[in-house]
Design an enzyme around this catalytic site. Structure first.
Site, PDB file in Angstrom:
ATOM      1  N   GLN A  93       0.623  -1.215  -0.033  1.00  0.00           N
ATOM      2  CA  GLN A  93       0.029  -0.042  -0.004  1.00  0.00           C
ATOM      3  C   GLN A  93       0.958   1.225  -0.023  1.00  0.00           C
ATOM      4  O   GLN A  93       0.214   2.528   0.025  1.00  0.00           O
ATOM      5  CB  GLN A  93      -0.888  -0.157   0.966  1.00  0.00           C
ATOM      6  CG  GLN A  93      -2.055  -1.124   1.198  1.00  0.00           C
ATOM      7  CD  GLN A  93      -2.891  -1.138   2.597  1.00  0.00           C
ATOM      8  OE1 GLN A  93      -2.472  -0.381   3.391  1.00  0.00           O
ATOM      9  NE2 GLN A  93      -3.804  -2.094   2.496  1.00  0.00           N
ATOM     10  N   HIS A 155      -1.271   0.314   5.725  1.00  0.00           N
ATOM     11  CA  HIS A 155      -1.877   1.317   6.627  1.00  0.00           C
ATOM     12  C   HIS A 155      -1.061   2.570   6.923  1.00  0.00           C
ATOM     13  O   HIS A 155      -0.397   2.564   7.888  1.00  0.00           O
ATOM     14  CB  HIS A 155      -2.366   0.643   7.757  1.00  0.00           C
ATOM     15  CG  HIS A 155      -3.220  -0.252   7.608  1.00  0.00           C
ATOM     16  ND1 HIS A 155      -4.065  -0.806   8.921  1.00  0.00           N
ATOM     17  CD2 HIS A 155      -3.920  -0.988   6.702  1.00  0.00           C
ATOM     18  CE1 HIS A 155      -4.891  -1.787   8.415  1.00  0.00           C
ATOM     19  NE2 HIS A 155      -4.987  -1.749   6.875  1.00  0.00           N
ATOM     20  N   GLU A 249     -15.765   3.787   9.282  1.00  0.00           N
ATOM     21  CA  GLU A 249     -16.026   4.885  10.117  1.00  0.00           C
ATOM     22  C   GLU A 249     -15.794   6.107   9.562  1.00  0.00           C
ATOM     23  O   GLU A 249     -14.883   6.417   8.795  1.00  0.00           O
ATOM     24  CB  GLU A 249     -15.731   4.666  11.459  1.00  0.00           C
ATOM     25  CG  GLU A 249     -15.746   3.455  12.266  1.00  0.00           C
ATOM     26  CD  GLU A 249     -14.982   3.586  13.638  1.00  0.00           C
ATOM     27  OE1 GLU A 249     -15.151   2.607  14.498  1.00  0.00           O
ATOM     28  OE2 GLU A 249     -14.356   4.603  14.014  1.00  0.00           O
ATOM     29  N   TYR A 259     -10.594   7.595  19.580  1.00  0.00           N
ATOM     30  CA  TYR A 259     -11.888   7.318  18.608  1.00  0.00           C
ATOM     31  C   TYR A 259     -11.839   5.411  18.597  1.00  0.00           C
ATOM     32  O   TYR A 259     -12.438   5.014  17.837  1.00  0.00           O
ATOM     33  CB  TYR A 259     -11.554   7.555  17.120  1.00  0.00           C
ATOM     34  CG  TYR A 259     -11.922   9.069  17.057  1.00  0.00           C
ATOM     35  CD1 TYR A 259     -13.275   9.694  16.854  1.00  0.00           C
ATOM     36  CD2 TYR A 259     -11.077  10.136  17.689  1.00  0.00           C
ATOM     37  CE1 TYR A 259     -13.603  10.810  16.979  1.00  0.00           C
ATOM     38  CE2 TYR A 259     -11.283  11.328  17.711  1.00  0.00           C
ATOM     39  CZ  TYR A 259     -12.644  11.837  17.365  1.00  0.00           C
ATOM     40  OH  TYR A 259     -12.877  13.218  17.616  1.00  0.00           O
ATOM     41  N   TYR A 270     -10.003 -10.163   9.313  1.00  0.00           N
ATOM     42  CA  TYR A 270     -10.550 -10.826   8.075  1.00  0.00           C
ATOM     43  C   TYR A 270     -10.405 -12.271   8.104  1.00  0.00           C
ATOM     44  O   TYR A 270     -11.225 -12.832   7.363  1.00  0.00           O
ATOM     45  CB  TYR A 270      -9.089 -10.381   7.161  1.00  0.00           C
ATOM     46  CG  TYR A 270      -9.031  -8.925   7.023  1.00  0.00           C
ATOM     47  CD1 TYR A 270      -9.961  -8.504   6.208  1.00  0.00           C
ATOM     48  CD2 TYR A 270      -8.009  -8.312   7.405  1.00  0.00           C
ATOM     49  CE1 TYR A 270      -9.806  -6.962   5.842  1.00  0.00           C
ATOM     50  CE2 TYR A 270      -7.834  -6.821   7.141  1.00  0.00           C
ATOM     51  CZ  TYR A 270      -8.833  -6.117   6.624  1.00  0.00           C
ATOM     52  OH  TYR A 270      -8.615  -4.999   6.143  1.00  0.00           O
TER      53      TYR A 270
END
Length: 377
Positions: A93, A155, A249, A259, A270
Site C-alpha cells: 500500500q 496502513h 467509520e 476514537y 479478516y
C-alpha cells in the site's frame, strides 16, 4: 489519453441512517432515486492516481502511487512527470500519496507531498514540501516524519488538509500489525497529527507539554485514516478510516479525543475472528456513521458548491471495494440519509476534490487510472 464525455443516469440507492445506530449499516436500502451526472474523462493511463490539487490557473496536479507527480494543463495530461519528487517506497500500500498547496501558494509556490519513506523492513509516512515552478519541484525539504519505524507495507494514512490557521493536518495509519499502537500516545501510529507549515507541532495541540505524549498528535485511536474534510461554515472536521472486515467509520474529529481502535470496533478480523467484544466504551468516541459490510472509503470532500445544490453541506466519500461515491446527507450535524453514485461504472474510486466552479474531480484506482470531472447533466 482520452478526452470525452459520457452522460450517465445513475440508479442511486438511498439509505436512511441514524448515526451510530444499526440502521447506519448499508444492507438496508429504504428507497431509490435517480441522479443524472455528466462524467467527463479528463485524462487516463495514470498509474494508480492517489491525490490531486487544483492550481490557481486551473491546472491539476495528480500523484501516481509509484512515485510520479503529473500535471493536467489546458485539459491535457502533460507527458513528462514533474521532477524533484523524492524517492518513495512503492510496495504494498506504500507509494506517493497526497498533494496539497500551501494556503499562500499564489505567492510562495509551495507544494506538499505525503509518501511512504524507507525500506520494506523500516518505513514510515513522511511529508515534504518544495517550490513548484510549473515543471519541477525545487528546494525540496522534509516537513514531517512519523515515528516509530514500521516493518510493514500497509496502513500509511497519507491525506493532507490545510486548516484556516495554515496548520497542516496529516492522517496516519496504524501500520496494520501494530494496531495496539493506535492507543499509545508516544507513537504517531493510528493518529491524526496537526503541524505547522514548516513541520513543528502546532501550538495548542491537546498533548502539548505532556511527558511521554507526542505534541503533534491531534486525535488517536484510528486504524487507517484516508479521508479528511472540513465544513468551512461550522469548522467541523470530519475523517473516515478503513475498518477491518466491516466497521469503516466516519468520525467528527475533536482535539484530544480517542476514537477507540482497536479497543472498540464494529468490524471483525479478516479471518472472521473478533478483534474486540466491544463496540462502545466510556471515554471513546462513537462514529457519526459506520459501514458493515465495508465499502473501503478512500477520500472525502465536504461539498460547498452550487452546481449540485442538493448536495451542499454533505460529505462525498470515494470507495474502493464499494466501487462507488457515497453521499452522506447531513442535516444539523446528523446523518439524514445516504446515496450511492456511479456504481454502474464499476470502478474503484481513490480520491475526490471540489473544483472552484463546484464541479468534482474524481480519481479511479487502477494501473490505467482516470481523472474524471463530474457535473450535472
Amino acid at each position: 489519453m482520452k478526452n470525452h464525455s459520457v452522460s450517465l443516469l445513475i440508479a442511486s440507492t438511498l439509505v436512511f441512517a441514524a448515526s451510530c445506530a444499526p440502521a447506519a449499516k448499508t444492507q438496508a436500502p429504504v428507497a431509490a432515486t435517480a441522479q443524472t451526472i455528466k462524467v467527463t474523462e479528463i485524462a487516463s493511463g495514470l498509474g494508480f492516481p492517489w491525490g490531486a490539487a487544483i492550481l490557481p490557473d486551473g491546472s491539476i496536479l495528480v500523484t501516481e502511487r509509484d512515485g510520479r507527480l503529473r500535471i493536467i494543463r489546458d485539459g491535457k495530461l502533460v507527458e513528462a512527470p514533474i521532477t524533484g519528487v523524492p524517492a518513495v517506497l512503492n510496495d504494498g500500500q506504500g507509494g506517493l500519496f497526497d498533494v496539497a498547496l500551501h494556503p499562500d501558494f499564489a505567492t510562495n509556490g509551495l507544494v506538499y507531498l505525503s509518501f511512504a519513506k524507507g525500506t520494506k523492513s523500516s518505513n514510515h509516512t513522511a511529508v515534504v514540501r518544495g517550490k513548484f515552478d510549473g515543471k519541477a519541484l525545487t528546494n525540496v525539504e522534509p516537513v514531517f516524519d512519523a515515528v516509530p519505524e514500521r516493518e510493514t507495507q500497509a496502513h500509511f494514512g497519507g491525506r493532507l488538509l490545510f486548516m484556516p490557521d495554515k496548520t497542516l493536518i496529516v492522517t496516519l495509519g496504524d501500520g496494520y500489525k501494530y494496531r495496539d499502537k493506535a492507543q499509545d500516545l508516544s507513537s504517531d501510529l493510528g493518529k491524526i497529527v496537526r503541524i505547522t507549515d514548516t513541520g513543528a507541532p502546532a501550538p495548542g495541540n491537546p498533548f502539548e507539554g505532556q511527558s511521554g505524549k507526542r505534541p503533534e498528535i491531534y486525535s488517536y485511536g484510528h486504524r487507517n485514516v484516508q479521508g479528511i474534510a472540513r465544513d468551512p461554515a461550522s469548522g467541523t472536521l470530519y475523517a473516515h478510516e478503513h475498518g477491518p472486515k466491516g466497521g469503516d467509520e466516519v468520525n467528527v474529529i475533536q482535539p484530544g479525543k480517542n476514537y477507540g481502535w482497536p479497543v472498540i470496533t464494529y468490524g471483525v478480523d479478516y479471518s472472521g475472528a473478533p478483534i474486540s467484544m466491544e463496540n462502545k466504551r466510556d471515554g471513546m468516541e462513537q462514529p457519526l456513521v459506520y459501514w458493515v459490510p465495508s465499502i473501503a472509503p478512500s477520500s472525502m470532500v465536504f461539498y460547498t458548491g452550487s452546481l449540485f445544490p442538493q448536495w451542499k453541506g454533505d460529505l462525498l466519500v470515494t470507495a474502493l471495494a464499494g466501487q462507488q461515491i457515497r453521499r452522506v446527507d447531513l442535516e444539523n450535524g446528523a446523518v439524514k440519509a445516504q446515496e450511492t453514485l456511479l456504481t454502474e461504472r464499476e470502478e474503484r474510486y481513490r480520491a475526490i476534490i471540489q473544483a472552484p466552479d463546484g464541479s468534482l474531480i474524481a480519481l479511479t484506482d487502477d494501473p490505467e487510472g482516470k481523472v474524471l470531472r463530474l457535473t450535472p447533466n
